[in-house]
Design a protein around this motif. Structure first.
Motif, PDB file in Angstrom:
ATOM      1  N   GLN A 456       0.818  -1.207   0.000  1.00 59.74           N
ATOM      2  CA  GLN A 456       0.000   0.000   0.000  1.00 59.74           C
ATOM      3  C   GLN A 456       0.854   1.259   0.000  1.00 59.74           C
ATOM      4  O   GLN A 456       0.469   2.276  -0.590  1.00 59.74           O
ATOM      5  N   GLU A 457       2.013   1.204   0.625  1.00 55.92           N
ATOM      6  CA  GLU A 457       2.897   2.376   0.609  1.00 55.92           C
ATOM      7  C   GLU A 457       3.291   2.713  -0.830  1.00 55.92           C
ATOM      8  O   GLU A 457       3.300   3.887  -1.220  1.00 55.92           O
ATOM      9  N   PHE A 458       3.600   1.694  -1.615  1.00 52.72           N
ATOM     10  CA  PHE A 458       3.943   1.923  -3.014  1.00 52.72           C
ATOM     11  C   PHE A 458       2.768   2.542  -3.760  1.00 52.72           C
ATOM     12  O   PHE A 458       2.946   3.508  -4.520  1.00 52.72           O
ATOM     13  N   PHE A 459       1.569   2.023  -3.532  1.00 50.20           N
ATOM     14  CA  PHE A 459       0.389   2.570  -4.212  1.00 50.20           C
ATOM     15  C   PHE A 459       0.173   4.032  -3.831  1.00 50.20           C
ATOM     16  O   PHE A 459      -0.140   4.871  -4.687  1.00 50.20           O
ATOM     17  N   ASP A 460       0.344   4.349  -2.554  1.00 49.89           N
ATOM     18  CA  ASP A 460       0.141   5.728  -2.084  1.00 49.89           C
ATOM     19  C   ASP A 460       1.202   6.672  -2.679  1.00 49.89           C
ATOM     20  O   ASP A 460       0.889   7.795  -3.089  1.00 49.89           O
ATOM     21  N   LEU A 461       2.430   6.199  -2.732  1.00 50.43           N
ATOM     22  CA  LEU A 461       3.502   7.039  -3.261  1.00 50.43           C
ATOM     23  C   LEU A 461       3.353   7.276  -4.762  1.00 50.43           C
ATOM     24  O   LEU A 461       3.628   8.372  -5.253  1.00 50.43           O
ATOM     25  N   THR A 462       2.912   6.259  -5.505  1.00 46.53           N
ATOM     26  CA  THR A 462       2.704   6.472  -6.937  1.00 46.53           C
ATOM     27  C   THR A 462       1.540   7.425  -7.179  1.00 46.53           C
ATOM     28  O   THR A 462       1.591   8.248  -8.102  1.00 46.53           O
ATOM     29  N   ALA A 463       0.511   7.336  -6.347  1.00 45.31           N
ATOM     30  CA  ALA A 463      -0.619   8.257  -6.487  1.00 45.31           C
ATOM     31  C   ALA A 463      -0.170   9.697  -6.214  1.00 45.31           C
ATOM     32  O   ALA A 463      -0.595  10.638  -6.893  1.00 45.31           O
ATOM     33  N   LEU A 468       2.098  15.264  -9.847  1.00 44.09           N
ATOM     34  CA  LEU A 468       3.129  16.213 -10.257  1.00 44.09           C
ATOM     35  C   LEU A 468       3.537  15.945 -11.700  1.00 44.09           C
ATOM     36  O   LEU A 468       3.512  14.807 -12.163  1.00 44.09           O
ATOM     37  N   ALA A 469       3.924  16.982 -12.402  1.00 45.98           N
ATOM     38  CA  ALA A 469       4.236  16.854 -13.829  1.00 45.98           C
ATOM     39  C   ALA A 469       5.737  16.803 -14.071  1.00 45.98           C
ATOM     40  O   ALA A 469       6.507  17.531 -13.441  1.00 45.98           O
ATOM     41  N   GLY A 470       6.145  15.933 -14.981  1.00 45.47           N
ATOM     42  CA  GLY A 470       7.508  15.900 -15.483  1.00 45.47           C
ATOM     43  C   GLY A 470       8.562  15.806 -14.398  1.00 45.47           C
ATOM     44  O   GLY A 470       8.450  15.020 -13.454  1.00 45.47           O
ATOM     45  N   GLU A 471       9.606  16.635 -14.527  1.00 38.38           N
ATOM     46  CA  GLU A 471      10.733  16.577 -13.606  1.00 38.38           C
ATOM     47  C   GLU A 471      10.324  16.883 -12.165  1.00 38.38           C
ATOM     48  O   GLU A 471      10.985  16.425 -11.227  1.00 38.38           O
ATOM     49  N   ASP A 472       9.250  17.639 -11.983  1.00 41.38           N
ATOM     50  CA  ASP A 472       8.800  17.961 -10.623  1.00 41.38           C
ATOM     51  C   ASP A 472       8.352  16.713  -9.866  1.00 41.38           C
ATOM     52  O   ASP A 472       8.255  16.740  -8.636  1.00 41.38           O
ATOM     53  N   SER A 473       8.086  15.633 -10.588  1.00 39.36           N
ATOM     54  CA  SER A 473       7.603  14.410  -9.947  1.00 39.36           C
ATOM     55  C   SER A 473       8.722  13.445  -9.588  1.00 39.36           C
ATOM     56  O   SER A 473       8.468  12.409  -8.967  1.00 39.36           O
ATOM     57  N   CYS A 474       9.962  13.758  -9.940  1.00 41.48           N
ATOM     58  CA  CYS A 474      11.044  12.775  -9.833  1.00 41.48           C
ATOM     59  C   CYS A 474      11.306  12.300  -8.405  1.00 41.48           C
ATOM     60  O   CYS A 474      11.511  11.105  -8.174  1.00 41.48           O
ATOM     61  N   ASP A 475      11.320  13.216  -7.434  1.00 47.27           N
ATOM     62  CA  ASP A 475      11.574  12.800  -6.049  1.00 47.27           C
ATOM     63  C   ASP A 475      10.502  11.822  -5.581  1.00 47.27           C
ATOM     64  O   ASP A 475      10.808  10.824  -4.902  1.00 47.27           O
ATOM     65  N   ALA A 476       9.265  12.101  -5.947  1.00 44.37           N
ATOM     66  CA  ALA A 476       8.170  11.224  -5.526  1.00 44.37           C
ATOM     67  C   ALA A 476       8.265   9.859  -6.203  1.00 44.37           C
ATOM     68  O   ALA A 476       8.005   8.817  -5.581  1.00 44.37           O
ATOM     69  N   TRP A 477       8.635   9.842  -7.484  1.00 41.41           N
ATOM     70  CA  TRP A 477       8.776   8.560  -8.182  1.00 41.41           C
ATOM     71  C   TRP A 477       9.956   7.763  -7.635  1.00 41.41           C
ATOM     72  O   TRP A 477       9.896   6.521  -7.550  1.00 41.41           O
ATOM     73  N   THR A 478      11.014   8.447  -7.240  1.00 41.33           N
ATOM     74  CA  THR A 478      12.154   7.750  -6.643  1.00 41.33           C
ATOM     75  C   THR A 478      11.754   7.113  -5.322  1.00 41.33           C
ATOM     76  O   THR A 478      12.146   5.980  -5.019  1.00 41.33           O
ATOM     77  N   ALA A 479      10.944   7.814  -4.544  1.00 42.84           N
ATOM     78  CA  ALA A 479      10.461   7.260  -3.279  1.00 42.84           C
ATOM     79  C   ALA A 479       9.580   6.036  -3.520  1.00 42.84           C
ATOM     80  O   ALA A 479       9.650   5.042  -2.771  1.00 42.84           O
ATOM     81  N   ALA A 480       8.760   6.086  -4.555  1.00 41.37           N
ATOM     82  CA  ALA A 480       7.903   4.938  -4.869  1.00 41.37           C
ATOM     83  C   ALA A 480       8.751   3.728  -5.278  1.00 41.37           C
ATOM     84  O   ALA A 480       8.493   2.597  -4.841  1.00 41.37           O
ATOM     85  N   GLN A 481       9.765   3.967  -6.112  1.00 38.50           N
ATOM     86  CA  GLN A 481      10.656   2.875  -6.487  1.00 38.50           C
ATOM     87  C   GLN A 481      11.369   2.304  -5.269  1.00 38.50           C
ATOM     88  O   GLN A 481      11.514   1.079  -5.134  1.00 38.50           O
ATOM     89  N   ALA A 482      11.815   3.184  -4.379  1.00 35.15           N
ATOM     90  CA  ALA A 482      12.507   2.737  -3.179  1.00 35.15           C
ATOM     91  C   ALA A 482      11.608   1.857  -2.322  1.00 35.15           C
ATOM     92  O   ALA A 482      12.067   0.878  -1.704  1.00 35.15           O
ATOM     93  N   SER A 483      10.314   2.161  -2.303  1.00 29.77           N
ATOM     94  CA  SER A 483       9.364   1.336  -1.555  1.00 29.77           C
ATOM     95  C   SER A 483       9.245  -0.050  -2.173  1.00 29.77           C
ATOM     96  O   SER A 483       9.247  -1.067  -1.469  1.00 29.77           O
ATOM     97  N   ALA A 484       9.145  -0.107  -3.505  1.00 32.94           N
ATOM     98  CA  ALA A 484       9.035  -1.396  -4.188  1.00 32.94           C
ATOM     99  C   ALA A 484      10.295  -2.232  -4.005  1.00 32.94           C
ATOM    100  O   ALA A 484      10.234  -3.459  -3.836  1.00 32.94           O
ATOM    101  N   ILE A 485      11.446  -1.579  -4.029  1.00 36.65           N
ATOM    102  CA  ILE A 485      12.715  -2.290  -3.865  1.00 36.65           C
ATOM    103  C   ILE A 485      12.913  -2.695  -2.402  1.00 36.65           C
ATOM    104  O   ILE A 485      13.336  -3.810  -2.108  1.00 36.65           O
ATOM    105  N   GLY A 486      12.592  -1.792  -1.475  1.00 35.23           N
ATOM    106  CA  GLY A 486      12.748  -2.089  -0.056  1.00 35.23           C
ATOM    107  C   GLY A 486      11.827  -3.195   0.413  1.00 35.23           C
ATOM    108  O   GLY A 486      12.193  -4.008   1.273  1.00 35.23           O
TER     109      GLY A 486
END
Length: 522
Positions: A456-463, A468-486
């Protein structure tokens, strides 16, 4: 002299494609009436909406087109689209005038809408649903008079234009009879299917009515091969031999087989090879449903050593689930949460999960042994197979019995809920948002969430990232990936380079590393 184009380095902004053919004059050595191109596997079904395999995409690129063209090192440009507008919730395309399908019909905005409607239908089970377009909450409107098709998403999407712009568009006859698409393409591509011998060759003929290509490419553009033959050549040593003997004009070769091609007078583009990604089956009843088991497995694997072996010493550790060919979120590191190699800690995790070492050295729980089926594509290079065997050995040392299982159709295994616990799936993506679709949604056979992810953390982070649009979304997408990997939905290893060679021809590639048919020149 070998002329090389190094397209990208992991974690570094990709370099623009520059250079010339091996012939030295940029002409590829003169016109080539027929270009023979090696592909590593047979595509099977030719339906571009349901077949997302590497081979499927390689073949469909000649026969079908997308709304946008994403050539690596270039700005996005229209392919079927003449112009477009975009926001996080809406993207609108105006089609070029006079686009003709291979059956002679004119492509309309309604046809584009019908392609997306077909892909979105749950009965179609398209792997692009939720990846190239939102699985839910997408409205598509078509105005044939103005040649305009508009996509509106109920939820914001960070890369709505890039996602929708990448899906193949099928002409009306194919949508009316989807079953026919398995063997009878009907698209707007610059080539048509003339003949096929599945498992061996696919012969394509240059159309004489093509006028809408990117960069003003038409059927009359000088240097386009009149015939393209796609030949299935499933081993890298054979592809290398055929390049050296001039039996083929284009092939992808990786690993040590590239060493003997150094002396060849060949046009080359180095691209990120299929990444090393190991996924865990989290469905109920599987040992890997338990996070403690997944942590034990991850901790029992020496990631550095496996990365080196699986890439033949040519790779770099992945810091993201996204290809280094990406043009967005460059340099992001989502692997800081990944468990490090520690055999003692790994054994302790498995002990805590209730899997204790039996008399034969294999862990047991409730009378069942910890035996895992490790599926991987049978077309993988020998270095990858060696890496998988190393994983088998390392996990065996902590009491986990792993059985490698090569599969000629691993996508069928995962999308049809087949028998697997671990899988080496070389999924290459250029947008972080693509992973929201891959790791979300209903489970097979009702949807494409084939890892059975419930994080659910991954789902919340991707939502959150989608707001956010384009490059402004990168930090949030990195956090979502980190959740999936962690949480060990996926464990990334390494990305190496593979090389696309041209013997007497030149070409460009997409941000996905696929050859662009309209760029092929002899």
């Amino acid at each position: 002299m070998r002329r090389s184009i190094v397209a990208a380095v992991v974690g570094v902004t990709a370099l623009a494609l520059t250079g010339c053919a091996g012939g030295g004059d940029g002409s590829g050595g003169g016109a080539v009436e027929k270009a023979t191109i090696a592909i590593a596997a047979d595509p099977g079904s030719l339906n571009p909406i349901t077949n997302a395999t590497q081979a499927g995409q390689e073949v469909s690129a000649y026969l079908y087109e997308t709304l946008m063209s994403f050539a690596h090192g270039k700005d996005a440009e229209g392919l079927l689209a003449e112009s477009w507008t975009e926001s996080t919730t809406e993207v609108s395309f105006v089609l070029k005038e006079g686009i003709v399908c291979t059956d002679g019909s004119e492509l309309t905005a309604s046809d584009v809408k019908a392609s997306f409607d077909y892909a979105a239908d749950p009965e179609t089970a398209s792997p692009y649903s939720g990846v190239y377009f939102p699985a839910e909450g997408l409205t598509v409107e078509a105005d044939d008079a103005s040649r305009t098709v508009t996509f509106t998403s109920a939820q914001p999407q960070s890369f709505l234009l890039s996602n929708i712009g990448q899906m193949p568009v099928v002409c009306a006859a194919g949508i009316e009879d989807p079953a026919s698409l398995d063997s009878t393409p009907v698209g707007t591509g610059i080539y048509t299917l003339e003949d096929s011998s599945p498992g061996q060759t696919y012969t394509l003929a240059l159309r004489d009515d093509y006028t809408w290509g990117p960069g003003d490419v038409t059927s009359d553009t000088e240097g386009l091969p009149k015939t393209v033959e796609l030949e299935v050549v499933d081993t890298e040593p054979t592809r290398a031999n055929m390049l050296l003997s001039s039996e083929i004009n284009v092939a992808e070769v990786g690993g040590t087989d590239r060493d003997r091609l150094e002396s060849g007078d060949l046009f080359t583009i180095d691209v990120p090879a299929r990444p090393g990604l190991m996924f865990f089956n989290q469905s109920e009843g599987r040992p890997t449903n338990d996070l403690l088991v997944r942590e034990g497995i991850a901790g029992g694997i020496d990631r550095d050593e496996v990365a080196s072996v699986s890439t033949g010493g040519r790779g770099e550790l992945m810091t993201s689930l996204v290809s280094s060919f990406t043009a967005v979120c460059v340099g992001a590191d989502a692997t800081t949460s990944l468990i490090g190699f520690d055999a003692d800690a790994a054994a302790a995790s498995l002990d805590e999960a209730g899997w204790t070492v039996g008399a034969d050295g294999v862990r047991e729980k409730d009378g069942a042994k910890l035996e895992l089926t490790f599926v991987y594509p049978s077309t993988e290079a020998q270095s990858v197979v060696a890496g998988i065997e190393l994983i088998q050995q390392q996990l065996g040392e902590i009491g986990v019995e792993v059985t490698p299982a090569p599969s000629s159709s691993y996508t069928d295994v995962i999308f049809q809920g087949g028998d697997w616990d671990l899988i080496w799936a070389p999924i290459s993506t250029t947008l972080p948002s693509t992973w929201a679709g891959i790791l979300s949604g209903p489970f097979p056979p009702d949807g494409g969430n084939w890892t059975y992810n419930t994080n659910q953390e991954f789902f919340d982070l991707t939502a959150e990232a989608q707001q956010l649009a384009g490059e402004d979304s990168c930090d949030a997408w990195t956090a979502a990936q980190a959740s999936a990997i962690g949480n060990l939905e996926v464990m990334p290893f390494a990305e190496s380079t593979s090389t696309l060679y041209g013997a007497g021809v030149e070409f460009e590639v997409t941000t996905n590393g696929l050859l662009i048919p309209t760029s092929l020149r002899g």
